[in-house]
Design an enzyme around this catalytic site. Structure first.
Site, PDB file in Angstrom:
ATOM      1  N   GLU A   1       0.813  -1.233   0.000  1.00  0.00           N
ATOM      2  CA  GLU A   1       0.000   0.000   0.000  1.00  0.00           C
ATOM      3  C   GLU A   1       0.847   1.285   0.000  1.00  0.00           C
TER       4      GLU A   1
ATOM      5  N   TYR B   1       3.504   1.986   1.940  1.00  0.00           N
ATOM      6  CA  TYR B   1       4.135   2.364   3.210  1.00  0.00           C
ATOM      7  C   TYR B   1       5.661   2.166   3.142  1.00  0.00           C
TER       8      TYR B   1
ATOM      9  N   ARG C   1       2.968  -8.877   4.047  1.00  0.00           N
ATOM     10  CA  ARG C   1       2.014  -8.390   3.039  1.00  0.00           C
ATOM     11  C   ARG C   1       2.817  -7.742   1.926  1.00  0.00           C
TER      12      ARG C   1
ATOM     13  N   HIS D   1      -1.429   3.812  -1.724  1.00  0.00           N
ATOM     14  CA  HIS D   1      -2.529   4.733  -1.419  1.00  0.00           C
ATOM     15  C   HIS D   1      -2.573   5.912  -2.386  1.00  0.00           C
TER      16      HIS D   1
ATOM     17  N   GLN E   1     -18.344   4.017   3.381  1.00  0.00           N
ATOM     18  CA  GLN E   1     -18.950   5.203   3.994  1.00  0.00           C
ATOM     19  C   GLN E   1     -18.789   5.295   5.508  1.00  0.00           C
TER      20      GLN E   1
ATOM     21  N   LEU F   1     -28.972  13.347   4.242  1.00  0.00           N
ATOM     22  CA  LEU F   1     -29.401  11.966   4.500  1.00  0.00           C
ATOM     23  C   LEU F   1     -28.622  11.013   3.608  1.00  0.00           C
ATOM     24  N   ASP F   2     -28.208   9.914   4.154  1.00  0.00           N
ATOM     25  CA  ASP F   2     -27.768   8.793   3.322  1.00  0.00           C
ATOM     26  C   ASP F   2     -28.163   7.510   4.045  1.00  0.00           C
TER      27      ASP F   2
HETATM   28  P1  FAD Z   1     -36.579   5.786   1.620  1.00  0.00           P
HETATM   29  O1  FAD Z   1     -35.472   5.039   1.026  1.00  0.00           O
HETATM   30  O2  FAD Z   1     -37.159   6.921   0.879  1.00  0.00           O
HETATM   31  O3  FAD Z   1     -37.725   4.763   1.984  1.00  0.00           O
HETATM   32  C1  FAD Z   1     -39.001   5.152   2.402  1.00  0.00           C
HETATM   33  C2  FAD Z   1     -39.996   4.064   2.050  1.00  0.00           C
HETATM   34  O4  FAD Z   1     -41.229   4.384   2.653  1.00  0.00           O
HETATM   35  C3  FAD Z   1     -40.271   3.950   0.549  1.00  0.00           C
HETATM   36  O5  FAD Z   1     -40.104   2.602   0.149  1.00  0.00           O
HETATM   37  C4  FAD Z   1     -41.718   4.413   0.407  1.00  0.00           C
HETATM   38  O6  FAD Z   1     -42.404   3.733  -0.629  1.00  0.00           O
HETATM   39  C5  FAD Z   1     -42.284   4.047   1.760  1.00  0.00           C
HETATM   40  N1  FAD Z   1     -43.470   4.820   2.150  1.00  0.00           N
HETATM   41  C6  FAD Z   1     -43.620   6.173   2.124  1.00  0.00           C
HETATM   42  N2  FAD Z   1     -44.846   6.518   2.592  1.00  0.00           N
HETATM   43  C7  FAD Z   1     -45.464   5.361   2.930  1.00  0.00           C
HETATM   44  C8  FAD Z   1     -46.740   5.063   3.468  1.00  0.00           C
HETATM   45  N3  FAD Z   1     -47.608   6.006   3.786  1.00  0.00           N
HETATM   46  N4  FAD Z   1     -47.069   3.759   3.658  1.00  0.00           N
HETATM   47  C9  FAD Z   1     -46.195   2.774   3.355  1.00  0.00           C
HETATM   48  N5  FAD Z   1     -44.978   3.013   2.842  1.00  0.00           N
HETATM   49  C10 FAD Z   1     -44.607   4.288   2.641  1.00  0.00           C
HETATM   50  N6  FAD Z   1     -27.087   6.356   0.247  1.00  0.00           N
HETATM   51  C11 FAD Z   1     -25.913   5.933   0.669  1.00  0.00           C
HETATM   52  O7  FAD Z   1     -25.688   5.903   1.866  1.00  0.00           O
HETATM   53  N7  FAD Z   1     -24.952   5.519  -0.187  1.00  0.00           N
HETATM   54  C12 FAD Z   1     -25.136   5.510  -1.510  1.00  0.00           C
HETATM   55  O8  FAD Z   1     -24.249   5.152  -2.257  1.00  0.00           O
HETATM   56  C13 FAD Z   1     -26.370   5.952  -2.007  1.00  0.00           C
HETATM   57  N8  FAD Z   1     -26.601   5.972  -3.316  1.00  0.00           N
HETATM   58  C14 FAD Z   1     -27.808   6.404  -3.778  1.00  0.00           C
HETATM   59  C15 FAD Z   1     -28.024   6.413  -5.142  1.00  0.00           C
HETATM   60  C16 FAD Z   1     -29.243   6.816  -5.646  1.00  0.00           C
HETATM   61  C17 FAD Z   1     -29.447   6.843  -7.116  1.00  0.00           C
HETATM   62  C18 FAD Z   1     -30.272   7.206  -4.738  1.00  0.00           C
HETATM   63  C19 FAD Z   1     -31.592   7.639  -5.263  1.00  0.00           C
HETATM   64  C20 FAD Z   1     -30.055   7.214  -3.392  1.00  0.00           C
HETATM   65  C21 FAD Z   1     -28.810   6.819  -2.897  1.00  0.00           C
HETATM   66  N9  FAD Z   1     -28.523   6.817  -1.534  1.00  0.00           N
HETATM   67  C22 FAD Z   1     -27.342   6.380  -1.084  1.00  0.00           C
HETATM   68  C23 FAD Z   1     -29.472   7.384  -0.565  1.00  0.00           C
HETATM   69  C24 FAD Z   1     -30.272   6.325   0.195  1.00  0.00           C
HETATM   70  O9  FAD Z   1     -30.872   5.423  -0.703  1.00  0.00           O
HETATM   71  C25 FAD Z   1     -31.308   7.030   1.051  1.00  0.00           C
HETATM   72  O10 FAD Z   1     -30.644   7.898   1.931  1.00  0.00           O
HETATM   73  C26 FAD Z   1     -32.101   6.026   1.881  1.00  0.00           C
HETATM   74  O11 FAD Z   1     -32.803   5.168   1.024  1.00  0.00           O
HETATM   75  C27 FAD Z   1     -33.107   6.737   2.791  1.00  0.00           C
HETATM   76  O12 FAD Z   1     -33.744   5.749   3.540  1.00  0.00           O
HETATM   77  P2  FAD Z   1     -35.196   5.930   4.200  1.00  0.00           P
HETATM   78  O13 FAD Z   1     -35.590   4.593   4.663  1.00  0.00           O
HETATM   79  O14 FAD Z   1     -35.144   7.021   5.175  1.00  0.00           O
HETATM   80  O15 FAD Z   1     -36.138   6.414   3.021  1.00  0.00           O
HETATM   81  P1  NAP Z   2     -27.217  16.430  -2.415  1.00  0.00           P
HETATM   82  O1  NAP Z   2     -25.911  15.758  -2.238  1.00  0.00           O
HETATM   83  O2  NAP Z   2     -27.695  17.328  -1.376  1.00  0.00           O
HETATM   84  O3  NAP Z   2     -27.154  17.208  -3.812  1.00  0.00           O
HETATM   85  C1  NAP Z   2     -28.194  17.949  -4.310  1.00  0.00           C
HETATM   86  C2  NAP Z   2     -27.732  18.742  -5.527  1.00  0.00           C
HETATM   87  O4  NAP Z   2     -28.813  19.486  -6.010  1.00  0.00           O
HETATM   88  C3  NAP Z   2     -26.621  19.691  -5.238  1.00  0.00           C
HETATM   89  O5  NAP Z   2     -25.662  19.557  -6.273  1.00  0.00           O
HETATM   90  C4  NAP Z   2     -27.263  21.083  -5.257  1.00  0.00           C
HETATM   91  O6  NAP Z   2     -26.260  21.873  -5.849  1.00  0.00           O
HETATM   92  C5  NAP Z   2     -28.495  20.887  -6.113  1.00  0.00           C
HETATM   93  N1  NAP Z   2     -29.669  21.601  -5.628  1.00  0.00           N
HETATM   94  C6  NAP Z   2     -30.169  21.637  -4.376  1.00  0.00           C
HETATM   95  N2  NAP Z   2     -31.289  22.386  -4.333  1.00  0.00           N
HETATM   96  C7  NAP Z   2     -31.514  22.836  -5.583  1.00  0.00           C
HETATM   97  C8  NAP Z   2     -32.514  23.678  -6.175  1.00  0.00           C
HETATM   98  N3  NAP Z   2     -33.499  24.167  -5.443  1.00  0.00           N
HETATM   99  N4  NAP Z   2     -32.418  23.939  -7.478  1.00  0.00           N
HETATM  100  C9  NAP Z   2     -31.406  23.442  -8.213  1.00  0.00           C
HETATM  101  N5  NAP Z   2     -30.432  22.655  -7.715  1.00  0.00           N
HETATM  102  C10 NAP Z   2     -30.484  22.353  -6.411  1.00  0.00           C
HETATM  103  O7  NAP Z   2     -28.324  15.333  -2.584  1.00  0.00           O
HETATM  104  P2  NAP Z   2     -28.499  14.108  -3.554  1.00  0.00           P
HETATM  105  O8  NAP Z   2     -27.546  14.104  -4.678  1.00  0.00           O
HETATM  106  O9  NAP Z   2     -29.938  14.127  -3.836  1.00  0.00           O
HETATM  107  O10 NAP Z   2     -28.153  12.881  -2.633  1.00  0.00           O
HETATM  108  C11 NAP Z   2     -29.004  12.564  -1.539  1.00  0.00           C
HETATM  109  C12 NAP Z   2     -28.256  11.809  -0.495  1.00  0.00           C
HETATM  110  O11 NAP Z   2     -27.907  10.528  -0.957  1.00  0.00           O
HETATM  111  C13 NAP Z   2     -26.987  12.537  -0.145  1.00  0.00           C
HETATM  112  O12 NAP Z   2     -26.942  12.775   1.236  1.00  0.00           O
HETATM  113  C14 NAP Z   2     -25.905  11.618  -0.533  1.00  0.00           C
HETATM  114  O13 NAP Z   2     -24.916  11.550   0.457  1.00  0.00           O
HETATM  115  C15 NAP Z   2     -26.576  10.265  -0.683  1.00  0.00           C
HETATM  116  N6  NAP Z   2     -25.886   9.569  -1.774  1.00  0.00           N
HETATM  117  C16 NAP Z   2     -24.665   9.085  -1.534  1.00  0.00           C
HETATM  118  C17 NAP Z   2     -23.962   8.499  -2.544  1.00  0.00           C
HETATM  119  C18 NAP Z   2     -22.602   7.931  -2.273  1.00  0.00           C
HETATM  120  O14 NAP Z   2     -21.924   7.508  -3.209  1.00  0.00           O
HETATM  121  N7  NAP Z   2     -22.148   7.860  -1.047  1.00  0.00           N
HETATM  122  C19 NAP Z   2     -24.484   8.414  -3.806  1.00  0.00           C
HETATM  123  C20 NAP Z   2     -25.749   8.944  -4.033  1.00  0.00           C
HETATM  124  C21 NAP Z   2     -26.426   9.530  -3.004  1.00  0.00           C
HETATM  125  P3  NAP Z   2     -26.350  23.452  -6.031  1.00  0.00           P
HETATM  126  O15 NAP Z   2     -27.114  23.932  -4.843  1.00  0.00           O
HETATM  127  O16 NAP Z   2     -24.947  23.946  -6.106  1.00  0.00           O
HETATM  128  O17 NAP Z   2     -27.038  23.642  -7.326  1.00  0.00           O
HETATM  129 FE1  SF4 Z   3     -17.333  -0.358   5.094  1.00  0.00          FE
HETATM  130 FE2  SF4 Z   3     -19.520  -0.127   3.561  1.00  0.00          FE
HETATM  131 FE3  SF4 Z   3     -18.303  -2.518   3.859  1.00  0.00          FE
HETATM  132 FE4  SF4 Z   3     -19.613  -1.484   5.860  1.00  0.00          FE
HETATM  133  S1  SF4 Z   3     -20.516  -2.090   3.920  1.00  0.00           S
HETATM  134  S2  SF4 Z   3     -17.589  -2.382   5.938  1.00  0.00           S
HETATM  135  S3  SF4 Z   3     -19.231   0.705   5.604  1.00  0.00           S
HETATM  136  S4  SF4 Z   3     -17.427  -0.715   2.924  1.00  0.00           S
END
Ligand code: FAD
Ligand code: NAP
Ligand code: SF4
Length: 686
Positions: A168, A170, A218, A256, A343, A670-671
């Site tokens: 890596e 080192y 390693r 790295h 993450q 949120l993630d």
């Molecule tokens: P949600 O995932 O929104 O789930 C809520 C659920 O509640 C839904 O299934 C909905 O249908 C259901 N629901 C809503 N209202 C009702 C109701 N009244 N009755 C019954 N069911 C209901 N996060 C990461 O950490 N790493 C990533 O790499 C990552 N990549 C992403 C890539 C993409 C393209 C997207 C879109 C998201 C990504 N995220 C990632 C974000 C992550 O998926 C969200 O932060 C996470 O899913 C939020 O979880 P949640 O359970 O709070 O909400």
């Molecule tokens: P985000 O990271 O908050 O990005 C939102 C984007 O939209 C920003 O680029 C912002 O940039 C733009 N934006 C916000 N408000 C806007 C408005 N009113 N009009 C126009 N542009 C606007 O959120 P996200 O991409 O939706 O992701 C959601 C969550 O999922 C994140 O917390 C992220 O961490 C998670 N996630 C994680 C991964 C991962 O690989 N770890 C991958 C996908 C998602 P400007 O304000 O500069 O325009």
């Molecule tokens: Fe690390 Fe993601 Fe694997 Fe968990 S699932 S050990 S956070 S890489």
């Protein structure tokens, strides 16, 4: 009779003076418990849980043999007898659980994030602001003594052996390669001289600790940096190490500072097993394969094909301490798979926080987050089967509560289902599979296609109602936002619409970058095709070329993509520390045009009208542009879906306890890591 499910993986490995009970090793990973002695009780609990889970051999995080080798100021080191009782807690806990444990000796060299770091030559690492001091020849002899002292102390502390970190990038790598070693004395120049340091370290340790102590080395099989080693040099070193007394050779891939991902989720599974196989065929001692091995079938293939004698996994043991027992008992579908997101583990460590795991928030918090069985089961409704609802429901049910899980759509996963559709994020399906199995195992009453209303809950008699209704895409207020060219990321990723050949991605957060990955790959994922992946990243997997690097050959994007943000800061600045650079590199290599400092004027048949502001505030220059695109994909953040919660909150006649968790509680930042962690903590407290 051998194991029914994974006969090769579960076979013991005879090392001559000792035997490992199977072929699975928990590789070294710094989790943040190593640096302070008052965390050693927690470290003992952390390793003991993995040992009870069946792993044959554990390697600790790195311990430096002296202060100059520190990774961080006051970082973990083993230098004195008074530290032994603390380490004994760890070794005793692991031995009681019938596993073996090695201490990793890691000298960081120029990667030491301290002003006192040293290296073979005074050449600054591109990933460190501290320039190292060149060690004198006397200093090098002293460093060898320090390695020996560290190994002797490890033996006294009850470790079964040591791993010498020689990969890596080192200190040992820095000694071996002309990239970092410009010395002209007996430690530099020819490969033989550059190799002298690791050989002396091993020879002297073996001499000092005797023959019944494991010495694992390693070795960097593939440096992935310019002026790195060739396969011939790696083999020459491996053979010399064998002669000097090494028991096992472990694989290291990439320094790295390499600009090739080696453990990110988009790296194909077992991508580097080929180079391990090359080295294995040239030595007589057992060889361990590593990097992107996360499921038993991958490990079984590696061992049964003869590519390696053992597999090493680090992060998968954060995700599931019971990985080995589950595999051995044919319960593979119960494994909580590491999705290689980094993450909660590496990203935390790089932020100087304790590591944990996105899919298992108990990891490295074993004594703090307890899922104790309940004395009296409660009747719990969880609304929403996204990551928050799934983790809350499964942890609560595992503890003995009666759980009903409602989901409005026809499948579990919520937003996470969209993540799974991104090329390079295929691993995320494993988490959905894991939760489906947990729902079955813990008799959770799953009600799909059931959109819950306040009325339904009012009369249902639940003791607790957990609202995990998640998030929905944010729709910005822009003239023409209702135009048919405008679509959300959900519509694209659910195949409701097929994007045209010119697309503007509005928003450059995690989802904006993911959308670019999706749109620049048409029905292909290099992650599922190792050959394409190697070509695109310019990797020679057999290490015939120096450092294992060849010119990259990138498949062109099937469409023209613009990615836009209003901020003027660097694109992707908010992405995760250890994997964000991979997303930024893909966007660049696929020719995505990034435009920052944008304001969105309107959308019409011509496309997206924007004004780009450049220059300083006092001398701003505005440029108007019309992006002639077929579609504008909104990746502009998310808003909470919490109407149901608000209705219930205001209902004074309700008899249940009401809880709010995940994106429904707070959409900002949120993630899935936060959603799962907070929901698990809630379920642990119910
Ligand atoms: P949600 O995932 O929104 O789930 C809520 C659920 O509640 C839904 O299934 C909905 O249908 C259901 N629901 C809503 N209202 C009702 C109701 N009244 N009755 C019954 N069911 C209901 N996060 C990461 O950490 N790493 C990533 O790499 C990552 N990549 C992403 C890539 C993409 C393209 C997207 C879109 C998201 C990504 N995220 C990632 C974000 C992550 O998926 C969200 O932060 C996470 O899913 C939020 O979880 P949640 O359970 O709070 O909400
Ligand atoms: P985000 O990271 O908050 O990005 C939102 C984007 O939209 C920003 O680029 C912002 O940039 C733009 N934006 C916000 N408000 C806007 C408005 N009113 N009009 C126009 N542009 C606007 O959120 P996200 O991409 O939706 O992701 C959601 C969550 O999922 C994140 O917390 C992220 O961490 C998670 N996630 C994680 C991964 C991962 O690989 N770890 C991958 C996908 C998602 P400007 O304000 O500069 O325009
Ligand atoms: Fe690390 Fe993601 Fe694997 Fe968990 S699932 S050990 S956070 S890489």
């Amino acid at each position: 009779m051998g194991n029914l499910y994974y006969p090769h993986l579960m076979q013991p490995l005879d090392l001559g003076f000792t035997t490992l009970k199977n072929r699975v090793m928990m590789g070294s990973m710094h989790v943040g418990l190593e640096d302070r002695l008052w965390h050693f009780n927690e470290m003992a609990a952390y390793f003991a849980e993995r040992a009870r889970g069946g792993v044959a051999l554990i390697v600790t995080g790195g311990f430096s043999p002296n202060r100059a080798g520190d990774l961080l100021p006051f970082g973990s080191k083993l230098v004195s007898r008074w530290q032994i009782p603390f380490h004994k807690k760890v070794t005793t806990a692991v031995h009681e659980a019938e596993s073996k444990i090695l201490l990793q000796i890691l000298h960081a060299g120029r990667y030491g994030y301290t002003p006192f770091n040293v290296a073979p030559s005074a050449i600054k690492a591109p990933i460190n602001r501290f320039k190292p001091r060149e060690l004198s020849s006397k200093g090098i002899y002293k460093t060898i003594d320090d390695y020996v002292r560290c190994a002797r102390l490890a033996r006294k502390a009850g470790y079964d052996g040591v791993e010498i970190m020689g990969s890596e990038g080192y200190f040992i790598c820095q000694m071996l390669n002309t990239r970092t070693n410009h010395r002209t004395d007996e430690w530099g120049g020819t490969y033989e001289k550059r190799m002298r340091f690791p050989i002396e370290v091993v020879r002297r340790i073996r001499e000092s600790v005797g023959s019944d102590f494991i010495i694992m080395f390693r070795i960097s099989m593939l440096d992935l940096v310019e002026d790195g080693s060739t396969i011939e040099e790696v083999i020459e070193l491996a053979q010399a190490l064998e002669q000097s007394g090494v028991t096992l050779l472990n694989t290291g891939i990439g320094w790295h500072e390499a600009r090739v991902p080696t453990i990110a989720t988009s790296v194909p599974r077992a991508a580097f097993a080929e180079v391990t196989a090359r080295v294995k065929s040239a030595v007589g001692i057992p060889v361990v394969a590593s990097n992107r091995i996360n499921m038993p079938d991958v490990g079984e293939d590696i061992i049964s094909s003869g590519a390696a004698d053992m597999i090493s996994m680090a992060r998968p043991f954060l995700a599931d301490p019971e990985w080995v027992n589950k595999a051995a008992e044919g319960r593979t579908d119960e494994i909580n798979t590491c999705i290689a997101c980094n993450q909660a583990c590496l990203d935390n460590v790089f932020a100087n926080k304790r590591a944990s795991c996105l899919v298992n928030p108990r990891a490295a918090h074993e004594t703090r987050l307890l899922y104790t069985p309940v004395l009296k089961a409660r009747n719990i409704a969880v609304v929403g089967a996204g990551p928050a609802g799934l983790s809350c429901a499964t942890v609560a049910a595992q503890r003995g509560h009666k759980v009903t899980l409602f989901e409005a759509s026809g499948e579990i996963g919520g937003q996470f289902n969209y993540a799974c559709k991104i090329p390079g994020k295929e691993e995320f399906w494993e988490t959905i599979r894991y939760y489906l199995k947990q729902i079955e195992l813990h008799d959770i009453d799953l009600r799909l296609n059931t959109k819950v209303t306040a009325e339904m809950l009012r009369t249902s008699g639940f003791d607790d109602v957990v609202i995990a209704s998640g998030v929905a895409p944010r729709i910005p207020k822009i003239p023409g936002i209702d135009h048919p060219k405008v679509v959300t990321y959900q519509e694209v990723l659910s195949n409701t619409i097929k994007p045209g050949s010119k697309v503007a991605v509005m928003g450059a957060g995690g989802i904006g970058f993911d959308m670019c990955e999706y749109l620049t790959h048409e029905n292909t994922s290099p992650t599922l095709d190792k050959e394409i992946w190697m070509r695109e990243w310019g990797v020679d997997g057999s290490n015939e070329t120096r450092g294992g690097l060849v010119p990259a050959d990138v498949l062109p994007s099937p469409r023209k993509i613009y990615m836009l943000q209003r901020k003027t800061s660097r694109f992707g600045q908010g992405l995760n520390k250890t994997s964000g650079w991979v997303h930024r590199a893909v966007v660049k290599m696929k020719g995505v045009e990034t435009i920052g400092g944008v304001s969105y004027d309107k959308i019409d048949d011509q496309g997206l009208h924007i004004t780009i502001t450049a220059g300083t505030q006092s001398e701003a220059v505005n440029e108007r542009r019309v992006l002639d695109v077929d579609h504008i994909v909104l990746c502009t953040g998310q808003v909470s879906v919490n109407v149901l919660y608000k209705e219930l909150e205001q209902d004074d006649s309700k008899t249940c306890q009401l809880h709010l968790v995940g994106g429904a509680e707070r959409a900002g930042e949120l993630d899935a890591e936060r959603a799962i962690r907070l929901a698990s903590e809630l379920a642990a407290a119910l």
